[in-house]
Design a protein around this motif. Structure first.
Motif, PDB file in Angstrom:
ATOM      1  N   LEU A 263     -27.713  22.372 -17.609  1.00 46.18           N
ATOM      2  CA  LEU A 263     -26.446  21.462 -17.222  1.00 46.18           C
ATOM      3  C   LEU A 263     -25.433  22.250 -17.302  1.00 46.18           C
ATOM      4  O   LEU A 263     -25.145  23.155 -18.379  1.00 46.18           O
ATOM      5  CB  LEU A 263     -26.542  20.187 -17.992  1.00 46.18           C
ATOM      6  CG  LEU A 263     -25.084  19.514 -17.927  1.00 46.18           C
ATOM      7  CD1 LEU A 263     -25.043  18.948 -16.546  1.00 46.18           C
ATOM      8  CD2 LEU A 263     -24.899  18.513 -19.175  1.00 46.18           C
ATOM      9  N   GLU A 264     -24.396  22.543 -16.532  1.00 44.89           N
ATOM     10  CA  GLU A 264     -23.240  23.468 -16.298  1.00 44.89           C
ATOM     11  C   GLU A 264     -21.841  22.892 -16.129  1.00 44.89           C
ATOM     12  O   GLU A 264     -22.001  22.130 -15.235  1.00 44.89           O
ATOM     13  CB  GLU A 264     -23.703  24.425 -14.981  1.00 44.89           C
ATOM     14  CG  GLU A 264     -22.616  25.230 -14.876  1.00 44.89           C
ATOM     15  CD  GLU A 264     -22.707  25.927 -13.371  1.00 44.89           C
ATOM     16  OE1 GLU A 264     -23.568  26.888 -13.099  1.00 44.89           O
ATOM     17  OE2 GLU A 264     -22.197  25.095 -12.487  1.00 44.89           O
ATOM     18  N   CYS A 265     -21.056  22.991 -17.148  1.00 46.67           N
ATOM     19  CA  CYS A 265     -19.761  22.395 -16.980  1.00 46.67           C
ATOM     20  C   CYS A 265     -18.768  23.557 -16.801  1.00 46.67           C
ATOM     21  O   CYS A 265     -18.745  24.440 -17.625  1.00 46.67           O
ATOM     22  CB  CYS A 265     -19.623  21.617 -18.032  1.00 46.67           C
ATOM     23  SG  CYS A 265     -20.837  20.372 -18.636  1.00 46.67           S
ATOM     24  N   ASN A 266     -17.732  23.441 -16.017  1.00 43.58           N
ATOM     25  CA  ASN A 266     -16.917  24.497 -15.785  1.00 43.58           C
ATOM     26  C   ASN A 266     -15.471  23.917 -15.502  1.00 43.58           C
ATOM     27  O   ASN A 266     -15.135  22.799 -14.873  1.00 43.58           O
ATOM     28  CB  ASN A 266     -17.319  25.110 -14.226  1.00 43.58           C
ATOM     29  CG  ASN A 266     -18.562  25.674 -14.170  1.00 43.58           C
ATOM     30  OD1 ASN A 266     -19.033  26.429 -14.723  1.00 43.58           O
ATOM     31  ND2 ASN A 266     -19.508  24.822 -13.668  1.00 43.58           N
ATOM     32  N   TRP A 267     -14.473  24.703 -16.257  1.00 45.85           N
ATOM     33  CA  TRP A 267     -13.388  24.247 -16.130  1.00 45.85           C
ATOM     34  C   TRP A 267     -12.584  25.766 -15.702  1.00 45.85           C
ATOM     35  O   TRP A 267     -12.879  26.912 -15.979  1.00 45.85           O
ATOM     36  CB  TRP A 267     -12.400  23.934 -17.294  1.00 45.85           C
ATOM     37  CG  TRP A 267     -12.991  22.913 -18.035  1.00 45.85           C
ATOM     38  CD1 TRP A 267     -12.458  21.532 -17.995  1.00 45.85           C
ATOM     39  CD2 TRP A 267     -14.138  22.668 -18.655  1.00 45.85           C
ATOM     40  NE1 TRP A 267     -13.224  20.495 -18.660  1.00 45.85           N
ATOM     41  CE2 TRP A 267     -14.391  21.354 -19.176  1.00 45.85           C
ATOM     42  CE3 TRP A 267     -15.316  23.447 -19.277  1.00 45.85           C
ATOM     43  CZ2 TRP A 267     -14.953  20.665 -20.066  1.00 45.85           C
ATOM     44  CZ3 TRP A 267     -16.282  23.098 -20.015  1.00 45.85           C
ATOM     45  CH2 TRP A 267     -16.024  21.645 -20.505  1.00 45.85           C
ATOM     46  N   PHE A 268     -11.503  25.569 -14.977  1.00 54.61           N
ATOM     47  CA  PHE A 268     -10.555  26.620 -14.584  1.00 54.61           C
ATOM     48  C   PHE A 268      -9.078  25.890 -14.458  1.00 54.61           C
ATOM     49  O   PHE A 268      -8.927  24.940 -13.706  1.00 54.61           O
ATOM     50  CB  PHE A 268     -10.911  27.462 -13.717  1.00 54.61           C
ATOM     51  CG  PHE A 268     -11.268  26.924 -12.487  1.00 54.61           C
ATOM     52  CD1 PHE A 268     -10.270  27.233 -11.463  1.00 54.61           C
ATOM     53  CD2 PHE A 268     -12.519  26.373 -12.045  1.00 54.61           C
ATOM     54  CE1 PHE A 268     -10.539  26.472  -9.940  1.00 54.61           C
ATOM     55  CE2 PHE A 268     -12.944  25.740 -10.912  1.00 54.61           C
ATOM     56  CZ  PHE A 268     -11.855  25.914  -9.950  1.00 54.61           C
ATOM     57  N   ALA A 269      -8.041  26.708 -14.531  1.00 56.53           N
ATOM     58  CA  ALA A 269      -6.697  26.240 -14.426  1.00 56.53           C
ATOM     59  C   ALA A 269      -6.573  26.383 -12.746  1.00 56.53           C
ATOM     60  O   ALA A 269      -7.137  27.063 -11.914  1.00 56.53           O
ATOM     61  CB  ALA A 269      -5.528  27.184 -14.742  1.00 56.53           C
ATOM     62  N   SER A 270      -5.789  25.321 -12.233  1.00 55.42           N
ATOM     63  CA  SER A 270      -5.788  24.884 -10.882  1.00 55.42           C
ATOM     64  C   SER A 270      -4.723  25.700  -9.859  1.00 55.42           C
ATOM     65  O   SER A 270      -5.226  25.733  -8.805  1.00 55.42           O
ATOM     66  CB  SER A 270      -5.786  23.434 -10.818  1.00 55.42           C
ATOM     67  OG  SER A 270      -4.341  22.894 -11.387  1.00 55.42           O
TER      68      SER A 270
END
Lengths: 236, 236
Positions: free
Chosen positions: A137-144
């Motif tokens: 399970l892979e969760c990803n965030w980055f500044a938009s």
DNA sequence: TAGTGGTCTAGACCACGGT
DNA sequence: CCGTGGTCTAGACCACTAG
């Protein structure tokens, strides 16, 4: 075709190994045979074989030949490669959450810096597996800012990094990671089809990119029972 | 004496780098100069330089020369560093088993090759922690011939790798790893002072060394609750 | 232009494995 | 014994760097 000779021969041999024409445990043509086949000298033939050996495709056996090795089926993930590049075969990916604007999570293995926190983040979540077998399970965030287009489009060949590279000329240059063994909570257990409380490998990653102060944050939960996470380094 | 020529030249150059005779940032003698100095051909000189490059002592610069590099040491635990270098502060290490001759274990994440298996292995086992808090159980195997002295002596500064480097000029050049999340068995639970069945991070490592066909095999069981395993990469 | 490293040729002799 | 891979020689031409 102005490429280096040894690279050409290397490519040919590698392809034939991957296609199974040279099966596991069998011997490649001897160095002298390769010379005749490709009209090259032994030095060049050996150099091609050296490459194959370095990458783990063959072992050289003195007095016998170059034998095709079984390559371990592991997930060579931990450097900067994405999942699809690391596994290659039979990867299945399901979006549980397509890219969407979302606030940053409160707690984090790595803290986004102030500038990143002051912007909204884009978040997406995928379940990835080999065939029907869910692996991570892979969760990803980055500044938009600047990446709003990603809210709309499909990833190129299913690869997030490839998309960033081609669309934005953005390359991954490094990463920081933290590894933990955790017990699967209800959500993870359900998605990975394992028992609640079963051990899962948790990898928190902060990817460093060619754009200064822009990072990608990933949190992986892996079922390592069948596919351990693999990793190779050479040459310091 | 009767050793391979390229190995001899390699050794000479490496010693001079380590002694600072060829300082960091300076250039080694050119390939042609090395040929004259040692009465060899360029092929042989280049092979010696190839080794140095592989081990990270130099970088080749086309049109300029072979420059002495500062050796990187910032790769975190998972690459080639030992525990004591990675953690630094307040490390406690207890030998549960001092180096001793022992048969190879039957099952292994990585299979030692035939030659290694045909020899006895040296085995040792340590419990490592930060202060009084046990963090990791570390089991190590390697083929014995030539290393019998290690059965007697203490490690230099508590570091196995440092001892190998100084006593045997043996460098770690890479590693293969497999990561798993497992449940602690009775022994591990007891030693790490956690509940039986608690999740532990298992790292199986095969260290690749500058001595061909000589590997070190390590199996780590880590309690990551308080101290996750960290890792940094740059510049890939 | 001179010097460097990168690739390649065409040989040679040796050590190892199997017959 | 022969064929294999491992080491080494003595050249060649090329691409790159610098003065």
């Amino acid at each position: 075709m102005t490429d280096k000779l040894y690279k050409q021969v290397y490519q040919i041999l590698k392809s034939r190994i991957q296609e199974g024409i040279y099966g596991i445990g069998t011997y490649l043509p001897s160095e002298n045979e390769l010379c005749k086949m490709h009209g090259i000298t032994r030095t060049t033939a050996r150099r091609a074989l050296d490459e194959l050996q370095k990458e783990g495709f063959i072992v050289r056996e003195h007095g016998k030949g170059s034998r095709v090795k079984e390559r371990r089926q592991t997930l060579g993930l931990l450097t900067v490669k994405g999942f699809s590049e690391a596994v290659r075969e039979n990867v299945r990916t399901v979006f549980l959450q397509r890219p969407t604007l979302r606030a940053w999570p409160e707690s984090f293995a790595f803290s986004p810096d102030k500038k990143e926190r002051s912007r909204y983040s884009i978040y997406f979540e995928r379940l990835r597996g080999v065939g029907d077998f869910p692996v991570m399970l892979e969760c990803n965030w980055f500044a938009s800012p600047g990446f709003e287009e990603l809210l709309q489009i499909e990833f190129l060949e299913g690869s997030f990094f490839k998309t960033l590279s081609k669309k934005y000329q953005l390359e991954i240059t490094g990463s920081e990671q933290e590894l933990r063994a955790l017990q699967a909570d209800e959500k993870v257990a359900h998605l990975l089809k394992i028992g609640q409380g079963a051990p899962v490998l948790n990898i928190s990653i902060r990817f460093i990119t060619s754009r200064t102060n822009f990072h990608i944050y990933s949190c992986l939960h892996c079922n390592t029972e069948k596919y351990p996470i693999g990793n190779i380094y050479h040459r310091l």
